[in-house]
Scaffold this active site. Sequence first.
Site, PDB file in Angstrom:
ATOM      1  CE  LYS A 243      44.143  55.298  55.706  1.00 46.52           C
ATOM      2  NZ  LYS A 243      44.259  54.618  54.393  1.00 46.52           N
TER       3      LYS A 243
ATOM      4  CE  LYS B 207      49.407  53.152  48.693  1.00 47.33           C
ATOM      5  NZ  LYS B 207      48.495  54.283  48.819  1.00 47.33           N
TER       6      LYS B 207
ATOM      7  CB  THR C  41      45.373  53.102  51.253  1.00 46.82           C
ATOM      8  OG1 THR C  41      46.548  53.674  50.671  1.00 46.82           O
ATOM      9  CG2 THR C  41      45.590  51.615  51.474  1.00 46.82           C
TER      10      THR C  41
END
Length: 305
Positions: free
Chosen positions: A246, A178, A102
């Site tokens: 993150k 995503k 990602t």
Amino acid sequence: MIMDKKDAQNVAVIGLGSMGHGIAASALRGGQNVWGVDINPDQIAKFKAEGGQASPLSEAAGTLNAIAVVVLNAAQTESVLFGEDGIVAKLKPGAVVLACATVPPAFAKEMAARCNEFGVHYLDAPISGGSLKAANGQLSIMASGTPDAFATARPLLDSIAETVFELGDEAGAGSAMKAVNQLLAGVHIATMAEALTFGMTQGVTPDKFVEVISNCAGTSWMLENRAPHIVAGDYAPHSAVNIWPKDLGIVLDVAKSAQFSAPITAAALQQFVAAAGMGHGQEDDAAVAKVYARNAGLTLPGEET
């Protein structure tokens, strides 16, 4: 799909964690010649014992048709591709990189441009489905890249994915999708933890929560997948808490660049940050429930009273 051995591709999977190992095993099961690479030598040895190629990747790099980069973040992806021992310069022209982490869409576009300078295709290919689907070759992949990138990657994609969403002919679109997925997934995990522990304050046990809500309108895939970890008191990481600061951080960075307010994402992010701050960063992301439990004075299954 299992390939005829004479048609087998040479493939490398870089990063043999819970997702990467599953991808490597699925590619191997699909009949391809697979090199597994990881910073942990035990992971490499384990994969070789399962049928992975024994020769060093350095000797095979120039023969590879495809590599899947299944690492944690953008920094690790860039290091694998273009760092001190970067793989891209060693690949033959026409090979393809599947970048599975990602990352921000802008980063994916940059990596695609840099790969193109070497005549290497880049498929922006973030993955979803968890470690079990990775192991079973049933991932969902949100992919974007040139037609040539898709064509070269097709044998590998067929081995590792149940569904490949083809989202355009330029890198970045896959990572944008995503980010949308991770917004929902992260919020759903945090909300599941909030609902489960709220239920405990009302006498609803975690096991009864799973039994009932999994069959009601309030359910989600994340609830059905993660809440049983809490019931079992098992926080062995399938996807760790540390993933979410993150990933949700990426979502908020993208939102900021779009001048878009995402307050629910921000609230979920803070719960994962709190869980990491409590020392649960390496535990399964269902451990975010421990933040709510601590604040409410609750005892979760498996914890000492």
